[in-house]
Structures are given as C-alpha cells and as structure tokens.
Design an enzyme around this catalytic site. Structure first.
Site, short mmCIF file in Angstrom:
data_model
loop_
_atom_site.label_atom_id
_atom_site.label_comp_id
_atom_site.label_asym_id
_atom_site.label_seq_id
_atom_site.Cartn_x
_atom_site.Cartn_y
_atom_site.Cartn_z
CB THR A 1 1.88 3.71 13.34
OG1 THR A 1 3.17 3.60 12.73
CG2 THR A 1 1.78 2.74 14.49
N GLY B 1 8.41 -6.98 -4.45
CA GLY B 1 7.39 -7.60 -3.60
C GLY B 1 7.94 -8.18 -2.32
N GLY C 1 8.49 -6.28 0.54
CA GLY C 1 8.25 -5.40 1.68
C GLY C 1 9.30 -4.30 1.80
CB SER D 1 9.90 -3.01 -5.23
OG SER D 1 8.77 -3.80 -4.98
CG ASP E 1 5.78 1.97 1.81
OD1 ASP E 1 6.09 2.03 3.02
OD2 ASP E 1 5.12 1.06 1.32
CE1 TYR F 1 -0.79 -1.66 4.47
CE2 TYR F 1 -2.73 -0.66 3.46
CZ TYR F 1 -1.53 -0.54 4.16
OH TYR F 1 -1.11 0.70 4.57
C1 GLA Z 1 2.77 -0.87 3.29
C2 GLA Z 1 2.07 0.48 3.07
C3 GLA Z 1 2.52 1.51 4.10
C4 GLA Z 1 2.43 0.98 5.51
C5 GLA Z 1 3.07 -0.41 5.61
C6 GLA Z 1 2.84 -1.05 6.94
O1 GLA Z 1 4.14 -0.76 3.02
O2 GLA Z 1 2.32 0.97 1.77
O3 GLA Z 1 1.77 2.69 3.95
O4 GLA Z 1 1.10 0.98 5.98
O5 GLA Z 1 2.58 -1.29 4.62
O6 GLA Z 1 3.50 -0.34 7.93
#
Ligand code: GLA
Length: 332
Positions: A19, A100, A102, A105, A146, A195
C-alpha cells in the site's frame, strides 16, 4: 580519529503490504534486530567489512553509478552515490537480522551506512535517500515503508505511516501482546523481478481508475478488464482498509479483530496479490491453530521470508519474540 557507530533496525510490517506504492498507509514496527556500522572517518574510500560476507566492500568517493559494483558493495555504492560524502570511512558491519527474510535487512544496511558516513538532515530526508540508493543499487522500485520504519521506529509502537504525506502516527501495541517472527526458511530469489511486476500492475490499475486510496468500494474495480490487474488492485484497496481496521483494533485491544484482519490479509496476499506460497500458507495455518496465537501472516514483499505472529504474552512456540524498538541512531 573520530570513532563512529550507527545502528538501524529492521522492521516487521503488521499490515499494509504494497500500500506504500499507492501512497496509502502502512503499519510497520521497527524491531530490536538490526544492523550496526562501526568505524572511523577518513581517507578517500569507503571500506567496510561484514560479519556475513566473505569480501569487503570498497567504494571510492565521488562515484555516480552503483551498477558497476557487485554483491553487497552495490548497496554501499548506492549510498555513496546518493550521499556524496567528502570524507571516506573504514569500518565493520554487523547485523542481527536474517538477510533477505522480508525484515528489511537492506533498508537497515543503507540507513546505518548513511548515518555512519555523516548524513545530516531530517528523518524523511534520510529515508528518501536510503530508498533512492536501494532502488539504484537493486533496480527494485521499492516504496518508502522500510526505510522510514527503520529511521523513525518508536519503542512499544507500530507506526501508521501515510506514504503520501509521510506523516507518522505511532500506535501503541497493547500490553500482553507479543510480536513474533517465524522465518519460513524460503529464500526470495525471484522477489526483485516479481516485485516490479506487482508494481507495474498496481500502476496500471491507478492509470485506469485513478488513485486507489480513494476507492472505498472494491466493486468499482470491476471496470478493470484484465483479471490480473483487477486482483492486484483489489489487494491494495482491501489491504488499505485493513490498515485502518488494524489501527482501531490496536487502540481497542480487540484481539479477535486483529486475528481476523491478519487472516484476511494473508488470504489477499495468497489469492489477489499472489505473493504467498503453499508451504507458507500451511505454516501459517499451523501457527494460527496453536494456543495463544492471535493471528499471523506473511510480512514484507512476499515470495518467501518471514511470518509475523501476534501472540498472547508467554504463549508457547510460534517463533522468536521481537520487541517494537526505537529508530536508527548514531553516536560519535
Ligand atoms: C518491500 C518494499 C516496501 C513495500 C513492501 C511490501 O519491503 O521495500 O516498500 O512495498 O515490500 O509491502
């Protein structure tokens, strides 16, 4: 010589996956696992050794383009290209984050390096700089979540970040609830290109129906003909609503609602965004059927990585406990 130490945390995202790409809200939590860069300023290169990588990263000052660097040096080069420090740095990188998985990192690495190299400015500027560096280093068109979560983390709180204005509303995590992470053990090799494809579909939906943050009724998405684009759009529209619902559930300490929202989020990741995997769905089913578990779902970009679990304090099993912590910092 001036010794510098910089730390940047990783994050778990409670809800609000992808989002950030529509300028909507996300609800990440900076955690007590993160990356530290220690060293000394001086010289004309940035030279870093890592406890996880066999080779050092050696990046001269004044570079413009990180793409000629390999492996983790490219992340260092991304920060050097964006920050353009005038003084070099020699030091070490240590991390307690699984790489790596999620848990951001790479955002933590970028933010910690930028601070160590002398970044000065606002939280927002630091997050934007680290995001640009990461986009250039990896080619992944990531959102701002992030980096901003890592920079602006707050102990005991999730962060409701509005990814248009970058306003942050800290939302307290009710007492008696623990955040756990379970590493699915599945590495995410295809995550970068997948992605980008998810983002392209979401952008296409915005082109067709306008800002998705303004779509209250998912029925409006029926006008999107391409079923894949429609499903991706339905994910972000329903996910955006789940962020608002989770903020209310946290404020009301409504644990049943939290569990329902996490379960609906996971279904949406599985069926509409298609970033989950059967082994992860099974794992989540097992986790959520254990005593004391409020809810669980895949966190981050997907295609493997970590599962976030909300559990009653002291519940047995269900992963490793993490604590909502403060944001990135530097000493020296
Ligand atoms: C990765 C991207 C974020 C976000 C998430 C999914 O972590 O770096 O910007 O889009 O995926 O929510």
């Amino acid at each position: 010589m001036n010794r510098v130490s910089a730390f940047a945390p990783g994050r778990v995202n409670l809800i609000g996956e992808y989002t950030d790409l529509i300028g909507g809200r996300v609800l990440p939590i900076a955690i007590d696992l993160g990356t530290t860069v220690d060293g000394v300023r001086g010289g004309a290169v940035v030279e870093l050794r890592s406890d996880r990588m066999p080779d050092p990263a050696i990046v001269p000052l004044g570079i413009d383009d990180p793409s000629g660097f390999d492996g983790w040096s490219r992340h260092v080069a991304g920060i050097v290209a964006e920050l353009r420090p005038t003084v070099g740095f020699r030091g070490e990188v240590r991390t307690s984050l699984p790489i790596g998985s999620g848990l951001s990192s790479s955002a933590a690495l970028g933010v910690a390096i930028a601070l160590a190299l002398g970044f000065r400015g606002s939280d927002e500027q630091l997050a934007r700089l680290a995001r640009r560096a990461e986009q250039r280093a990896t080619g992944v068109p990531c959102g701002i979540m992030d980096q901003l979560a890592s920079v602006a983390g707050r102990a005991g709180h999730a962060l409701a970040i509005d990814c248009s204005s970058l306003a942050i509303e800290p939302v307290p995590i009710p007492g008696g609830i623990e955040i756990r992470i379970v590493d699915s053990g599945i590495t995410r090799e295809l995550a970068a290109s997948a992605y980008g494809r998810r983002k392209a579909a979401i952008d296409e939906a915005v082109r067709l129906v306008g800002p998705l943050t303004e779509v209250d009724d998912p029925g409006r998405l029926d006008e999107i003909r391409d079923p894949t684009v429609r499903r991706r759009a339905r994910h972000v529209v329903t996910e955006h609503r789940r962020v608002a619902e989770m903020i209310v559930a946290l404020r009301d300490d409504d644990r049943a609602a939290m569990g329902r929202i996490l379960a609906a989020g996971q279904r949406s990741l599985r069926d509409d965004l298609e970033v989950s995997l059967p082994a992860i769905d099974d794992r989540i089913r097992r986790i959520t059927s254990s005593d004391g578990v409020i809810g669980a779902r895949l966190t981050g970009a997907g295609f493997g990585g970590a599962i976030v679990v909300l559990a009653e304090a002291g519940a047995i099993g269900a992963g490793r406990r993490v604590v909502a912590s403060g944001g990135a910092r530097r000493s020296g």
